[in-house]
Design a protein around this motif. Structure first.
Motif, short mmCIF file in Angstrom:
data_model
loop_
_atom_site.label_atom_id
_atom_site.label_comp_id
_atom_site.label_asym_id
_atom_site.label_seq_id
_atom_site.Cartn_x
_atom_site.Cartn_y
_atom_site.Cartn_z
N VAL A 52 0.86 -1.18 0.00
CA VAL A 52 0.00 0.00 0.00
C VAL A 52 0.90 1.23 0.00
O VAL A 52 1.75 1.39 0.89
N SER A 53 0.74 2.10 -0.98
CA SER A 53 1.55 3.30 -1.08
C SER A 53 0.88 4.46 -0.36
O SER A 53 -0.32 4.43 -0.05
N PHE A 54 1.66 5.52 -0.12
CA PHE A 54 1.11 6.71 0.52
C PHE A 54 0.00 7.32 -0.33
O PHE A 54 -1.03 7.77 0.19
N ASP A 55 0.18 7.35 -1.66
CA ASP A 55 -0.84 7.92 -2.54
C ASP A 55 -2.15 7.15 -2.43
O ASP A 55 -3.23 7.74 -2.43
N GLN A 56 -2.07 5.81 -2.32
CA GLN A 56 -3.28 5.02 -2.17
C GLN A 56 -4.02 5.39 -0.88
O GLN A 56 -5.23 5.59 -0.88
N VAL A 57 -3.28 5.45 0.21
CA VAL A 57 -3.89 5.77 1.50
C VAL A 57 -4.48 7.17 1.48
O VAL A 57 -5.59 7.41 1.98
N PHE A 58 -3.76 8.11 0.87
CA PHE A 58 -4.24 9.49 0.81
C PHE A 58 -5.56 9.59 0.07
O PHE A 58 -6.52 10.19 0.55
N LEU A 93 -15.71 1.43 3.60
CA LEU A 93 -15.54 0.41 2.56
C LEU A 93 -15.20 1.05 1.22
O LEU A 93 -14.34 0.55 0.47
N ALA A 94 -15.85 2.17 0.90
CA ALA A 94 -15.57 2.87 -0.35
C ALA A 94 -14.13 3.39 -0.37
O ALA A 94 -13.44 3.30 -1.39
N GLY A 95 -13.65 3.90 0.77
CA GLY A 95 -12.28 4.37 0.84
C GLY A 95 -11.27 3.25 0.63
O GLY A 95 -10.30 3.41 -0.11
N VAL A 96 -11.52 2.10 1.26
CA VAL A 96 -10.63 0.95 1.10
C VAL A 96 -10.65 0.45 -0.34
O VAL A 96 -9.61 0.11 -0.92
N ALA A 97 -11.86 0.41 -0.96
CA ALA A 97 -11.97 -0.07 -2.33
C ALA A 97 -11.21 0.84 -3.30
O ALA A 97 -10.50 0.36 -4.19
N VAL A 98 -11.35 2.14 -3.13
CA VAL A 98 -10.64 3.08 -4.00
C VAL A 98 -9.13 2.93 -3.82
O VAL A 98 -8.38 2.89 -4.80
N ALA A 99 -8.67 2.82 -2.58
CA ALA A 99 -7.24 2.66 -2.33
C ALA A 99 -6.71 1.38 -2.95
O ALA A 99 -5.60 1.35 -3.50
N ALA A 100 -7.49 0.30 -2.89
CA ALA A 100 -7.03 -0.99 -3.40
C ALA A 100 -7.04 -1.04 -4.93
O ALA A 100 -6.15 -1.64 -5.54
N LEU A 101 -8.04 -0.43 -5.55
CA LEU A 101 -8.21 -0.54 -7.00
C LEU A 101 -7.49 0.56 -7.79
O LEU A 101 -7.30 0.42 -8.99
N LEU A 102 -7.14 1.64 -7.11
CA LEU A 102 -6.56 2.80 -7.81
C LEU A 102 -5.35 2.46 -8.68
O LEU A 102 -5.32 2.84 -9.86
N PRO A 103 -4.33 1.74 -8.17
CA PRO A 103 -3.16 1.47 -9.03
C PRO A 103 -3.50 0.72 -10.30
O PRO A 103 -3.01 1.06 -11.39
N SER A 104 -4.34 -0.32 -10.20
CA SER A 104 -4.69 -1.11 -11.38
C SER A 104 -5.47 -0.28 -12.40
O SER A 104 -5.23 -0.38 -13.61
N SER A 127 1.12 2.92 -18.21
CA SER A 127 2.36 2.95 -17.43
C SER A 127 2.01 3.00 -15.95
O SER A 127 0.88 3.31 -15.58
N TYR A 128 2.98 2.69 -15.10
CA TYR A 128 2.74 2.68 -13.66
C TYR A 128 2.75 4.11 -13.13
O TYR A 128 3.69 4.86 -13.37
N GLN A 129 1.70 4.47 -12.41
CA GLN A 129 1.61 5.79 -11.82
C GLN A 129 2.16 5.76 -10.40
O GLN A 129 2.49 4.71 -9.86
N ARG A 130 2.27 6.92 -9.78
CA ARG A 130 2.93 7.01 -8.49
C ARG A 130 2.23 6.21 -7.39
O ARG A 130 2.88 5.79 -6.43
N ALA A 131 0.94 5.99 -7.53
CA ALA A 131 0.24 5.17 -6.54
C ALA A 131 0.69 3.72 -6.58
O ALA A 131 0.47 2.97 -5.62
N SER A 132 1.33 3.30 -7.68
CA SER A 132 1.78 1.91 -7.82
C SER A 132 3.23 1.71 -7.43
O SER A 132 3.67 0.56 -7.29
N LEU A 133 4.00 2.77 -7.30
CA LEU A 133 5.44 2.65 -7.14
C LEU A 133 5.82 2.12 -5.76
O LEU A 133 5.13 2.34 -4.77
N ARG A 134 6.96 1.42 -5.71
CA ARG A 134 7.52 0.91 -4.47
C ARG A 134 8.57 1.88 -3.94
O ARG A 134 9.18 2.63 -4.71
#
Length: 234
Positions: free
Chosen positions: A70-76, A105-116, A124-131
């Motif tokens: 889980v990246s910072f962007d996802q949590v944000f 639940l909506a917040g968790v779903a958005v955080a989980a699905l955002l990178p994909s 290309s991989y966006q910053r929410a996907s980066l390690r």
């Protein structure tokens, strides 16, 4: 006194905002500013440390699956969505328009699905996907205009990549080498120099990652020079 971990400021601010929203939803009096500040300060210390210790204990327990990244962007973004939904108005009778469970639940779903979703939409991989990078584990990489040799000074394997002009996310660096603790690798930068502002925007880029993350590069947040990044596993 323990130090603030990365994400501490966000944890403190998000906690204060959630307290404000949840008390308003429950029809309770607002907290004074000093109480919100104390709650935010405590959360800034406790939450990142608790998550770090929990993740460490999880990884050390045999038989448990690997924790999802889980990246910072996802949590944000997830926290922002949850706050916006939970802060909406009320139905007739005083009931909140969005139930607490639905907002979270909506917040968790958005955080989980955002990178994909971002990956499929942009290619290309966006910053929410980066390690996170492992640049601190290298000797001979940082500050070098034309990198040729890198040593792993940490007690864990790292993957060091040198990306030349034309090699960009989503492709990994062609010159990528996995270094065991204490191992040294050599690279061939050719005539390329380090990407830098303002004179050499499209130069070479170096980055160290923790396997299975893959070294690559992409434009900086300002969209000009390039920086090394760590892509997720394939």
């Amino acid at each position: 006194m323990p130090e603030f971990l990365p994400g501490a400021v966000f944890a403190g601010v998000a906690t204060a905002l959630f307290v404000i929203v949840l008390r308003a939803r429950a029809g309770m009096p607002r907290w004074p500013a000093w109480k919100l500040a104390v709650a935010g300060l405590v959360a800034a210390f406790v939450l990142p440390w608790a998550l770090a210790l929990l993740a460490s204990a999880w990884r050390a327990t045999p038989g448990l699956p690997e924790l999802p990244f889980v990246s910072f962007d996802q949590v944000f973004v997830g926290a922002l969505v949850a706050l916006l939904l939970l802060g909406l108005g009320r139905l007739p009778g005083g009931r909140p328009l969005v139930p607490l469970w639905a907002g979270l639940l909506a917040g968790v779903a958005v955080a989980a699905l955002l990178p994909s979703v971002l990956h499929m939409a942009t290619g290309s991989y966006q910053r929410a996907s980066l390690r996170p990078d492992a640049n601190r584990c290298t000797q001979g990489m940082l500050g070098e205009v034309q990198l040729r040799e890198v040593t792993n000074i940490c007690g864990e394997p790292i993957a060091v990549g040198l990306c030349l002009p034309g090699e960009i996310n989503p492709a990994p660096c062609a010159q990528t080498k996995t270094l065991q603790p204490g191992e040294t690798a050599t690279f061939d930068p050719g005539e390329a120099r380090l990407s830098s502002l303002p004179s050499n925007l499209d130069g070479l880029t170096v980055v160290a990652c923790r396997p299975p993350a893959r070294p690559s590069r992409m434009k900086t947040t300002m969209g000009r020079a390039y920086e090394g990044v760590c892509l997720p596993p394939e």
